[in-house]
Design an enzyme around this catalytic site. Structure first.
Site, PDB file in Angstrom:
ATOM      1  N   CYS A 246      60.453 -77.343-170.767  1.00 40.18           N
ATOM      2  CA  CYS A 246      61.859 -77.760-170.773  1.00 40.18           C
ATOM      3  C   CYS A 246      62.053 -79.269-170.753  1.00 40.18           C
ATOM      4  O   CYS A 246      63.186 -79.744-170.882  1.00 40.18           O
ATOM      5  CB  CYS A 246      62.583 -77.147-169.580  1.00 40.18           C
ATOM      6  SG  CYS A 246      62.273 -75.384-169.371  1.00 40.18           S
TER       7      CYS A 246
ATOM      8  N   HIS B  13      69.572 -81.234-165.083  1.00 39.17           N
ATOM      9  CA  HIS B  13      68.785 -80.165-165.687  1.00 39.17           C
ATOM     10  C   HIS B  13      69.541 -78.850-165.506  1.00 39.17           C
ATOM     11  O   HIS B  13      69.649 -78.065-166.438  1.00 39.17           O
ATOM     12  CB  HIS B  13      67.395 -80.103-165.059  1.00 39.17           C
ATOM     13  CG  HIS B  13      66.449 -79.226-165.804  1.00 39.17           C
ATOM     14  ND1 HIS B  13      66.160 -79.417-167.140  1.00 39.17           N
ATOM     15  CD2 HIS B  13      65.736 -78.127-165.420  1.00 39.17           C
ATOM     16  CE1 HIS B  13      65.305 -78.486-167.545  1.00 39.17           C
ATOM     17  NE2 HIS B  13      65.040 -77.697-166.520  1.00 39.17           N
TER      18      HIS B  13
ATOM     19  N   GLU C  39      67.202 -79.752-157.467  1.00 40.48           N
ATOM     20  CA  GLU C  39      67.703 -80.933-158.176  1.00 40.48           C
ATOM     21  C   GLU C  39      68.747 -81.667-157.347  1.00 40.48           C
ATOM     22  O   GLU C  39      68.740 -82.905-157.285  1.00 40.48           O
ATOM     23  CB  GLU C  39      68.291 -80.531-159.527  1.00 40.48           C
ATOM     24  CG  GLU C  39      68.779 -81.715-160.346  1.00 40.48           C
ATOM     25  CD  GLU C  39      69.086 -81.366-161.786  1.00 40.48           C
ATOM     26  OE1 GLU C  39      69.192 -82.311-162.603  1.00 40.48           O
ATOM     27  OE2 GLU C  39      69.222 -80.165-162.111  1.00 40.48           O
TER      28      GLU C  39
ATOM     29  N   LYS D  88      74.369 -77.048-169.872  1.00 37.14           N
ATOM     30  CA  LYS D  88      73.730 -75.771-170.197  1.00 37.14           C
ATOM     31  C   LYS D  88      74.691 -74.611-169.996  1.00 37.14           C
ATOM     32  O   LYS D  88      74.516 -73.542-170.591  1.00 37.14           O
ATOM     33  CB  LYS D  88      72.473 -75.546-169.344  1.00 37.14           C
ATOM     34  CG  LYS D  88      71.285 -76.418-169.722  1.00 37.14           C
ATOM     35  CD  LYS D  88      70.072 -76.078-168.864  1.00 37.14           C
ATOM     36  CE  LYS D  88      68.842 -76.879-169.264  1.00 37.14           C
ATOM     37  NZ  LYS D  88      68.945 -78.312-168.937  1.00 37.14           N
TER      38      LYS D  88
END
Length: 437
Positions: free
Chosen positions: A197, A329, A340, A361
């Site tokens: 990723c 992310h 995170e 995302k």
């Protein structure tokens, strides 16, 4: 389209102005304090579930539009996960001839379209010496996964004993980078990065370093992924990290990630060169750092992520209070999101309370090796337009994710510097820093 014709056309064609700005003032310094070259972005292109170009993608970011839908491909009914950010209206014959389609896996097709847009916006022509001083570094995790899937079916399910002679050149991870190199005559450093990723961020970070060091004058960089096929989704099902209904990063009721597909490609160029030719500059790339957790193959480490964040700040010469936005992310899994947030909180200290951090995302899905490239567009939008892309699908606050995640609606805010985070399976972390110019 023939490669030579398309390359010449792209070099002449600079009508894409969705991120265009006037050339920077000549009085600005062309080098960094350490004497290294400054690096700027002069072109951008993308295709993803939100749009087939940068303009439509940024519009979707501003609207908080969701590109996650029901999947549509062969044997999807055999999957327990049947949603994804799929590009449903993709017609390769609109962009490539029959011979090229036989040679290009879908991830290469996505890359070439994105590269065409980026080069057109940059206005560059790589003929002559510039082609010798230019290269391409792209990220992908799976490469030609659709080609693998189709040919495994042909041999094991249909009983065929032969495959097309171009199967290997079509499925290899470096296929997209090689075809971009050939398309535009890029004879400098060219290769592919595969770090799950974080592939795109590693690729763009290395391209940044190439231009900054003087090893190249221009680099085409970004990433691509096309894993939305039966085998691609079935493999991810086995990890039990996938959501069956939606991607809800940072929300207490999140239940997993959602795959996406697409590509993003940028033109990274030496600032002095861009300024001298009057190029439109989208943003400056000012820092990059990478780290390894050296801990677990799938579980992330807050310490490893924090080291990549602080490393990028140090490389960029930025203080924490100078950063206004982070594209997270933000996969929507319980482990990633809280890890995170802890990393960001530790890296930024008391400034973390005034920092905006969102995960796009939630809109375009997780493009795996291509995700960082599409997400960099949200950073450019924040810097150029003062619009922060939201984290959509947010429903319930999570005390372990107690940051400003820009829930559900885009926000207007002036941002001078931004980070893009990527934290991959294998414990491989890569963070890029951009600055408004």
């Amino acid at each position: 389209m023939s490669p030579k014709k398309s390359g010449r056309k792209a070099a002449r064609d600079s009508e894409s102005d969705d991120l265009a700005v006037p050339a920077v003032a000549s009085a600005a310094k062309a080098t960094r304090p350490d004497g290294s070259r400054r690096v700027v972005i002069t072109g951008a292109g993308t295709i993803n579930a939100l749009g087939h170009d940068v303009t439509s993608t940024l519009e979707a970011f501003r609207e908080g539009r969701c590109g996650i839908t029901q999947l549509n491909f062969r044997d999807v009914d055999r999957l327990s996960i049947q949603i994804g950010a799929q590009i449903h209206d993709w017609k390769p014959e609109d962009h490539f001839n029959r011979q090229q389609i036989l040679l290009y896996d879908k991830f290469t097709q996505f890359t070439l379209l994105s590269a065409k847009q980026a080069v057109a916006q940059s206005g560059l022509n790589f003929a002559g010496k510039l082609g010798l001083r230019s290269g391409v570094i792209l990220g992908t995790a799976g490469g030609g996964l659709n080609t693998w899937d189709d040919n495994y079916r042909a041999v094991y399910e249909e009983g065929k004993n032969r495959v097309h002679p171009f199967v290997v050149p079509k499925l290899m991870n470096n296929a997209a980078a090689s075809h971009v190199s050939m398309e535009y005559g890029l004879r400098g450093p060219s290769f592919t990065v595969a770090t799950a990723c974080a592939s795109s961020n590693h690729a763009m970070g290395l391209a940044f370093q190439m231009v900054r060091s003087g090893a190249a004058q221009v680099m085409l960089t970004g990433g691509s992924e096309a894993m939305l096929c039966f085998g691609g989704v079935k493999a991810w099902e086995g990890l039990r990290v996938m959501s069956k209904d939606a991607c809800r990063p940072f929300s207490a009721n999140r239940n997993g990630m959602v795959q996406g597909e697409g590509a993003g490609v940028f033109v990274f160029e030496d600032y002095d060169s861009a300024r001298s030719r009057g190029a439109e500059i989208l943003a400056e790339v000012v820092g990059f750092a990478m780290s390894s957790d050296a801990q677990d193959i799938v579980m992330p480490s807050a310490q490893g992520a924090e080291r990549a964040i602080t490393g990028a700040l140090h490389d960029a010469g930025l203080n924490p209070d100078q950063v206004g936005y982070i594209n997270a992310h933000g996969t929507g899994t319980a482990a990633n999101d809280k890890t995170e947030c802890a990393a960001v909180a530790h890296a930024f200290g008391h400034h973390a309370d005034r920092l905006m951090i969102s995960s796009t995302k939630s809109m375009h899905g997780h493009l795996i090796g291509g995700t960082g490239a599409v997400e960099l567009l949200a950073c450019v939008m924040a810097l150029r337009e003062g619009v922060i892309a939201p984290t959509i699908g947010y429903q319930e606050p999570d005390p372990e994710c107690a940051l400003d995640v820009v829930p559900n609606e885009a926000r207007e805010a002036q941002v001078d510097a931004a980070l893009s985070n990527a934290f991959a399976f294998g414990g491989l972390n890569a963070v890029i820093a951009l600055r408004r110019i």
